[in-house]
Structure formats: structure tokens, C-alpha cells
Design a protein around this motif. Structure first.
Motif, PDB file in Angstrom:
ATOM      1  N   MET A 137       0.743  -1.009   0.019  1.00 30.03           N
ATOM      2  CA  MET A 137       0.025  -0.071   0.070  1.00 30.03           C
ATOM      3  C   MET A 137       0.846   1.403  -0.148  1.00 30.03           C
ATOM      4  SD  MET A 137      -3.061  -1.037   2.609  1.00 30.03           S
ATOM      5  CE  MET A 137      -3.971   0.253   2.610  1.00 30.03           C
ATOM      6  N   ALA A 138       2.043   1.289   0.686  1.00 26.68           N
ATOM      7  CA  ALA A 138       2.865   2.345   0.742  1.00 26.68           C
ATOM      8  C   ALA A 138       3.684   2.681  -0.504  1.00 26.68           C
ATOM      9  CB  ALA A 138       3.839   2.117   2.155  1.00 26.68           C
ATOM     10  N   GLU A 139       4.076   1.420  -1.071  1.00 28.56           N
ATOM     11  CA  GLU A 139       4.637   1.637  -2.266  1.00 28.56           C
ATOM     12  C   GLU A 139       3.679   2.194  -3.302  1.00 28.56           C
ATOM     13  OE1 GLU A 139       6.335  -1.992  -4.078  1.00 28.56           O
ATOM     14  OE2 GLU A 139       6.743  -1.191  -5.619  1.00 28.56           O
ATOM     15  N   LYS A 140       2.376   1.900  -3.303  1.00 26.10           N
ATOM     16  CA  LYS A 140       1.498   2.459  -4.491  1.00 26.10           C
ATOM     17  C   LYS A 140       1.195   3.980  -4.279  1.00 26.10           C
ATOM     18  CE  LYS A 140      -2.610   1.290  -6.980  1.00 26.10           C
ATOM     19  NZ  LYS A 140      -3.654   0.020  -7.170  1.00 26.10           N
ATOM     20  N   ALA A 141       1.101   4.443  -2.851  1.00 25.25           N
ATOM     21  CA  ALA A 141       1.101   5.798  -2.643  1.00 25.25           C
ATOM     22  C   ALA A 141       2.100   6.458  -2.802  1.00 25.25           C
ATOM     23  CB  ALA A 141       0.271   5.954  -1.245  1.00 25.25           C
ATOM     24  N   SER A 142       3.289   6.023  -2.553  1.00 27.33           N
ATOM     25  CA  SER A 142       4.610   6.557  -2.487  1.00 27.33           C
ATOM     26  C   SER A 142       4.873   7.029  -4.034  1.00 27.33           C
ATOM     27  CB  SER A 142       5.479   6.123  -2.081  1.00 27.33           C
ATOM     28  OG  SER A 142       5.497   5.731  -0.634  1.00 27.33           O
ATOM     29  N   ASP A 143       4.616   5.903  -4.881  1.00 26.79           N
ATOM     30  CA  ASP A 143       4.726   6.149  -6.524  1.00 26.79           C
ATOM     31  C   ASP A 143       4.043   7.165  -6.821  1.00 26.79           C
ATOM     32  OD1 ASP A 143       6.430   3.921  -6.495  1.00 26.79           O
ATOM     33  OD2 ASP A 143       4.882   2.464  -7.364  1.00 26.79           O
ATOM     34  N   LEU A 144       2.844   7.507  -6.364  1.00 22.53           N
ATOM     35  CA  LEU A 144       1.680   8.424  -6.854  1.00 22.53           C
ATOM     36  C   LEU A 144       2.446   9.798  -6.461  1.00 22.53           C
ATOM     37  CD1 LEU A 144      -0.792   9.660  -7.759  1.00 22.53           C
ATOM     38  CD2 LEU A 144      -1.868   9.048  -5.693  1.00 22.53           C
ATOM     39  N   VAL A 145       2.939   9.858  -5.028  1.00 19.61           N
ATOM     40  CA  VAL A 145       3.595  11.179  -4.753  1.00 19.61           C
ATOM     41  C   VAL A 145       4.703  11.327  -5.524  1.00 19.61           C
ATOM     42  CG1 VAL A 145       4.876  12.352  -2.773  1.00 19.61           C
ATOM     43  CG2 VAL A 145       2.989  10.613  -2.199  1.00 19.61           C
ATOM     44  N   CYS A 146       5.733  10.506  -5.982  1.00 18.73           N
ATOM     45  CA  CYS A 146       6.741  10.798  -6.943  1.00 18.73           C
ATOM     46  C   CYS A 146       6.446  11.233  -8.164  1.00 18.73           C
ATOM     47  CB  CYS A 146       7.507   9.561  -6.843  1.00 18.73           C
ATOM     48  SG  CYS A 146       8.344   9.076  -5.536  1.00 18.73           S
ATOM     49  N   ARG A 147       5.374  10.830  -8.668  1.00 16.95           N
ATOM     50  CA  ARG A 147       4.802  11.055  -9.837  1.00 16.95           C
ATOM     51  C   ARG A 147       4.271  12.474 -10.025  1.00 16.95           C
ATOM     52  NH1 ARG A 147       1.989   6.388 -10.427  1.00 16.95           N
ATOM     53  NH2 ARG A 147      -0.063   7.305 -10.197  1.00 16.95           N
ATOM     54  N   ARG A 148       3.566  12.673  -9.124  1.00 13.85           N
ATOM     55  CA  ARG A 148       2.756  14.162  -9.021  1.00 13.85           C
ATOM     56  C   ARG A 148       4.003  15.262  -8.690  1.00 13.85           C
ATOM     57  NH1 ARG A 148      -1.014  14.961 -11.802  1.00 13.85           N
ATOM     58  NH2 ARG A 148      -2.991  13.576 -11.609  1.00 13.85           N
ATOM     59  N   LEU A 149       5.044  14.730  -7.576  1.00 14.95           N
ATOM     60  CA  LEU A 149       6.044  15.896  -7.276  1.00 14.95           C
ATOM     61  C   LEU A 149       7.244  15.888  -8.536  1.00 14.95           C
ATOM     62  CD1 LEU A 149       6.104  15.937  -3.595  1.00 14.95           C
ATOM     63  CD2 LEU A 149       5.033  17.441  -5.077  1.00 14.95           C
ATOM     64  N   GLY A 150       7.261  14.804  -9.349  1.00 11.13           N
ATOM     65  CA  GLY A 150       8.260  14.861 -10.432  1.00 11.13           C
ATOM     66  C   GLY A 150       9.480  14.348  -9.829  1.00 11.13           C
ATOM     67  N   VAL A 151       9.521  13.590  -9.034  1.00 14.69           N
ATOM     68  CA  VAL A 151      10.805  12.936  -8.393  1.00 14.69           C
ATOM     69  C   VAL A 151      10.963  11.612  -9.043  1.00 14.69           C
ATOM     70  CG1 VAL A 151      11.667  12.279  -6.290  1.00 14.69           C
ATOM     71  CG2 VAL A 151      10.449  14.311  -6.273  1.00 14.69           C
ATOM     72  N   ASP A 152      12.205  11.351  -9.395  1.00  9.94           N
ATOM     73  CA  ASP A 152      12.377   9.906  -9.948  1.00  9.94           C
ATOM     74  C   ASP A 152      13.155   9.097  -8.799  1.00  9.94           C
ATOM     75  OD1 ASP A 152      12.892   7.629 -11.449  1.00  9.94           O
ATOM     76  OD2 ASP A 152      14.415   8.512 -12.513  1.00  9.94           O
ATOM     77  N   ALA A 153      12.316   8.420  -7.952  1.00  7.52           N
ATOM     78  CA  ALA A 153      13.219   7.751  -6.888  1.00  7.52           C
ATOM     79  C   ALA A 153      12.203   6.221  -6.641  1.00  7.52           C
ATOM     80  CB  ALA A 153      13.169   8.497  -5.624  1.00  7.52           C
ATOM     81  N   PRO A 154      12.841   5.286  -7.185  1.00  2.00           N
ATOM     82  CA  PRO A 154      12.053   4.138  -7.077  1.00  2.00           C
ATOM     83  C   PRO A 154      11.896   3.317  -5.547  1.00  2.00           C
ATOM     84  CG  PRO A 154      14.077   3.391  -7.745  1.00  2.00           C
ATOM     85  CD  PRO A 154      14.046   5.079  -7.852  1.00  2.00           C
ATOM     86  N   CYS A 155      10.971   2.572  -5.453  1.00  4.22           N
ATOM     87  CA  CYS A 155      10.714   1.736  -4.222  1.00  4.22           C
ATOM     88  C   CYS A 155      11.876   0.966  -3.719  1.00  4.22           C
ATOM     89  CB  CYS A 155       9.317   1.288  -4.059  1.00  4.22           C
ATOM     90  SG  CYS A 155       9.028   0.461  -2.418  1.00  4.22           S
TER      91      CYS A 155
END
Ligand SMILES: Cc1cc2nc3c(=O)[nH]c(=O)nc-3n(C[C@H](O)[C@H](O)[C@H](O)COP(=O)(O)OP(=O)(O)OC[C@H]3O[C@@H](n4cnc5c(N)ncnc54)[C@H](O)[C@@H]3O)c2cc1C
Length: 422
Positions: free
Chosen positions: A385-403
Motif C-alpha cells: 500500500m505504501a509503495e503504491k501511494a509513494s509512487d503516486l507522490v513521486c509522480r505528482r512531485l516529479g521525483v524519480d526515486a524507485p521504491c
């Protein structure tokens, strides 16, 4: 598989990506999120209105689902449970008791389901082995000798408090600020974007109000997600669905004992230390606070437990309590008529609602940026669940950082109390 301990020194020393994220909710989902986001380089503040895990997380059954329970209904969820439970066994070994599970057949129709059940498990990547009634009773002497057969699966149990606490410890070591007793009372918006939260801090003797600014807010508030969403002016499709559990003072079995039938009420007994816990039921509530277990639920659970483990009837009761499921539907709506009713009766229909989780992107859905909500799921899949939400945060903030949460063993839950100085 060998996975190293999380590299705290590197994580602390790592340059933050300059973005601030505020996680709202200090249950298992919030804990895993704070850790995931911190590892990805965000500066994280987590606020929880009560004590950590004081929501549903601290009050659930504690079953580490291998997914067999969901295999007949949804192979994808079952497979995810299997994968996540294996990962957690490596990541958080001291919070988990890997004891296995037995699905027992009480009636002829359960027996007829056996072949489909085992096939569904196989298709979901879950090893399931049919055993005779005699073999099952030899494995677990307390189960009813009248069972018709059983299936062994790799279920387990975990400590509802220690599992998230290990994630909180890891998050803190990576630099996250964890604030229990801090409740989000309001959001501040600017140009259609959530930019700050007003937080009532009850950790001090004289309560104080704090303003927390962040580039992004994630609501991991479970059954409270509807209320928190409303503060930001977004509609979160969630219904608090409380379930009752009953604990007795005897550990009858080491394995998790489940009734082999379509998932329903009162069909799982989980061993927790010296106790056995039967659960659960499912009702509807407007308010996830102050839930009390109804007497008819307790009587129903006692009867259901006794059918699987006859000694339950004479055992001393330890406690009965309720916790609210944050039920969500991926489609965005939940038919209320599927919920409610008497335990074991029509309410069973509510069990057909997906146990999947969903990350709601409020920019896409409501046109409000800077905020998402993660709801649904199970404690077993907190990392995913955390991975999915964090991926969304990265997308929205334009940050390229994989889980990278899969890559490391977490510190002990005990380390949370060392204040993140490891
Ligand atoms: C009866 C029952 C049995 C279950 N058994 C199992 C099981 O055996 N195995 C399993 O894997 N899963 C189980 N589950 C599911 C599991 O408990 C939940 O999916 C999980 O605990 C949800 O965690 P969460 O962090 O998302 O929500 P929560 O733990 O509810 O956390 C949300 C937090 O948000 C906080 N909050 C709310 N509003 C605010 C605000 N305004 N400001 C700050 N903080 C706020 C709340 O205080 C709460 O602590 C069970 C659920 C129920 C109901």
C-alpha cells in the motif's frame, strides 16, 4: 534470500530531494508510508491524532494472510498476500510467528469446495496441501474430531503493534518526524492545491495548534478517511465497517484455524501468545470511534469457534472488542445494501466487497492537487500500500526515486524507543 539491514547512516546522510511530505494517520499504512517516502529522499512528517496504532491497526486479528482466504474470490489479492507475507517474514522477523494455517471442512459442502480451493491457491502461488481429518487432528489436537478433512496453507500470525512499530523505527532512523497526539483539524488551500494543514497538538500539557506546510499530503486515515477528505473538500468513498473479535485465555492451536467455505463471519481462530482469538463480524457504522462489541456478535463468535475448536466453549473469556474496516471500492462507490445485517446472515454479502486497496489521486478525481488518500487493503499488505501511494507522490512531485523497501530488513520494533539514534 539474503537482504541487508536498512542502511540508516546512508539514508540519514543522503541528500534530501528538497520535497516535504506530510503523512496523516499513524496506523500500519502510515508507518510503512513514512518509511518508504523517507527512503526515497523525502522530508517526512507523520501526524497521528492519538497514540500510534490506536486506530484499526492496533485492534485487528493479527493474521498474516498467505492469501488462501481470498483465493476463491480474487486470485490477484491472494497472490499479493502471499508475496507480501513472504517479504514481511524477512523484513520484520521479530514481529511474526510463522506458524502455518489449517482450513478445516465442517460440512459436506465444504468438502465439495476442497478441490476448487486448492486449485485457486495453486493459481495464486500459494502452496496448499490436502490432509485427512485424522492427520489434521494429529497436527492440532484441539480441533473438532468430527471435521471431514483439511487443507494446510502457509498462514501465520503477527503482533499488531510490533509490526508497524518496526516501520516507524526505520522511518525515524531515516529522518522522518513522527508526531503522535497531533490531529489534522483543517487544510489550507491555495489555487486548488492543498498547501498546509492545521494540526492540534495534544502531546503537550497545554494543547497547541501548529501549521504544517508540505509539498504533498497523504491521508492514510483508514476508516476516518471520509472525514479527513471532507476537511479538504474531497469525497472519499469509504464506509467504516466494524467487526467484533473475541479472545479466550487458552492457546488451543499453534496454527491459524479457518473454516473452509466462502469467506464469511466468525471463521478464523488466530493464536496470539497465550490466547485464541475468533473473528470476526461485519456491520456498518457512521462513526469509527468508540465502537462496542454487540452481545449477539459475541454469542455468534463463540458458537462459530466451538464448531471448529470445541474447547472454546468452556474457556475463560479474556476480551471482546471492535475495530472498523476501512472498506473501499476501486470503482469509487460502495453499495450500502451489501453491508449490515445479523452476524453470519445476510451481512455475508458485504464480504464480497473487494479487500483490495486504492490510492485516490484527488488531483485527477476532484481537481484538488497536493493530496491523495490510500484506503482499503489489509495489515498484511501495508508495504505494498505504501509503495503504491509513494509512487503516486513521486509522480505528482516529479521525483524519480524507485521504491526500495523490499531490499532491507527493518530494525527491531524495540529500536523505535531508542529515538532513531542507531
Ligand atoms: C475486525 C478486523 C480484523 C482484521 N484482521 C486482520 C488480520 O487478521 N490481518 C490483516 O492483515 N488485516 C486485518 N484487518 C485489516 C487491517 O486491520 C486494516 O486494513 C489496517 O489495520 C488498516 O490500517 P491503516 O493504517 O490503513 O488504518 P488505521 O490503523 O485505522 O490508521 C488510521 C489512523 O488515522 C488516524 N487519524 C484519523 N483521523 C486523523 C486526523 N484528522 N489527524 C491525524 N490522524 C488521524 C487514526 O487515529 C488512525 O490511527 C482487520 C480489520 C478488522 C476491522
Amino acid at each position: 534470500m539474503m537482504i541487508p539491514s536498512v542502511p540508516f547512516s546512508q539514508a540519514r546522510a543522503a541528500k534530501h530531494n528538497g520535497r516535504r511530505v506530510c503523512v496523516i494517520g499513524g496506523g500500519g499504512t502510515g508507518a510503512a508510508l513514512a518509511y518508504d517516502l523517507s527512503l526515497r529522499g523525502f522530508s517526512v512528517t507523520l501526524v497521528e491524532k492519538g497514540e500510534l496504532t490506536s486506530g484499526t491497526t492496533g485492534r485487528h486479528h493479527g493474521q498474516l494472510h498467505c492469501g488462501a482466504r481470498y483465493a476463491l474470490g480474487d486470485r490477484a489479492i491472494a497472490r499479493e498476500c502471499m508475496e507480501e507475507s513472504l517479504l514481511l517474514r524477512y523484513m520484520v522477523p521479530d514481529a511474526i510467528e510463522y506458524n502455518g494455517g489449517l482450513f478445516v471442512e465442517l460440512e459436506e459442502e465444504d468438502r465439495e469446495l476442497e478441490a476448487n480451493f486448492v486449485e485457486a491457491c495453486a493459481e495464486s502461488g500459494i502452496p496448499a496441501r490436502i490432509v485427512s481429518a485424522r492427520e489434521a487432528v494429529a497436527l492440532e489436537g484441539a480441533i473438532a474430531p468430527s471435521i471431514l478433512g483439511a487443507v494446510c496453507v502457509p498462514d501465520g500470525s503477527f503482533d499488531a503493534f510490533r509490526l508497524p512499530l518496526a516501520f516507524f523505527a526505520a522511518a525515524r532512523f531515516c529522518g522522518a518526524k513522527i508526531m503522535p497526539w497531533a490531529e489534522v483539524m483543517d487544510f489550507e488551500r491555495s489555487g486548488g492545491r492543498v498547501v498546509a494543514a492545521t494540526v492540534l497538538n495534544r502531546a503537550t500539557e497545554s494543547f497547541s495548534e501548529t501549521r504544517i506546510e508540505a509539498d504533498y499530503f497523504v491521508s492514510a486515515t483508514g476508516a476516518w478517511a471520509g472525514r479527513v477528505g471532507a476537511l479538504a473538500g474531497v469525497d472519499v468513498p469509504i464506509i467504516p465497517a466494524p467487526g467484533t473479535m473475541l479472545a479466550v485465555r487458552e492457546r488451543f492451536c499453534d496454527r491459524v484455524i479457518s473454516h473452509l467455505h466462502p469467506a464469511g463471519d466468525g471463521d478464523i481462530i488466530v493464536p496470539q501468545r497465550g490466547l485464541s482469538i475468533i473473528g470476526s463480524t461485519q456491520r456498518v457504522a457512521e462513526d469509527p470511534e468508540s465502537l462496542l462489541p454487540p452481545q449477539e456478535d459475541i454469542a455468534f463468535l463463540m458458537k462459530s469457534a466451538t464448531a471448529m475448536v470445541p474447547g472454546f466453549a468452556a474457556a475463560k473469556r479474556r476480551a471482546a472488542w471492535c475495530a472498523a474496516r476501512p472498506l473501499a471500492s476501486a470503482s469509487g462507490t460502495i453499495p450500502r445494501e451489501l453491508l449490515g445485517g445479523e452476524p453470519g446472515g445476510e451481512a455475508k454479502a458485504g464480504r464480497t466487497i473487494s479487500r483490495d486497496f486504492v490510492a485516490l489521486d484527488h488531483e485527477e478525481i476532484d481537481g484538488i492537487s497536493g493530496l491523495c488518500t490510500i484506503i482499503g487493503g489489509k495489515a498484511t499488505v501495508l508495504r505494498a500500500m505504501a509503495e503504491k501511494a509513494s509512487d503516486l507522490v513521486c509522480r505528482r512531485l516529479g521525483v524519480d526515486a524507485p521504491c526500495s523497501t523490499k531490499d532491507f530488513v527493518l530494525p527491531s520494533w524495540r529500536d523505535y524507543y531508542s529515538g532513531g539514534s542507531a
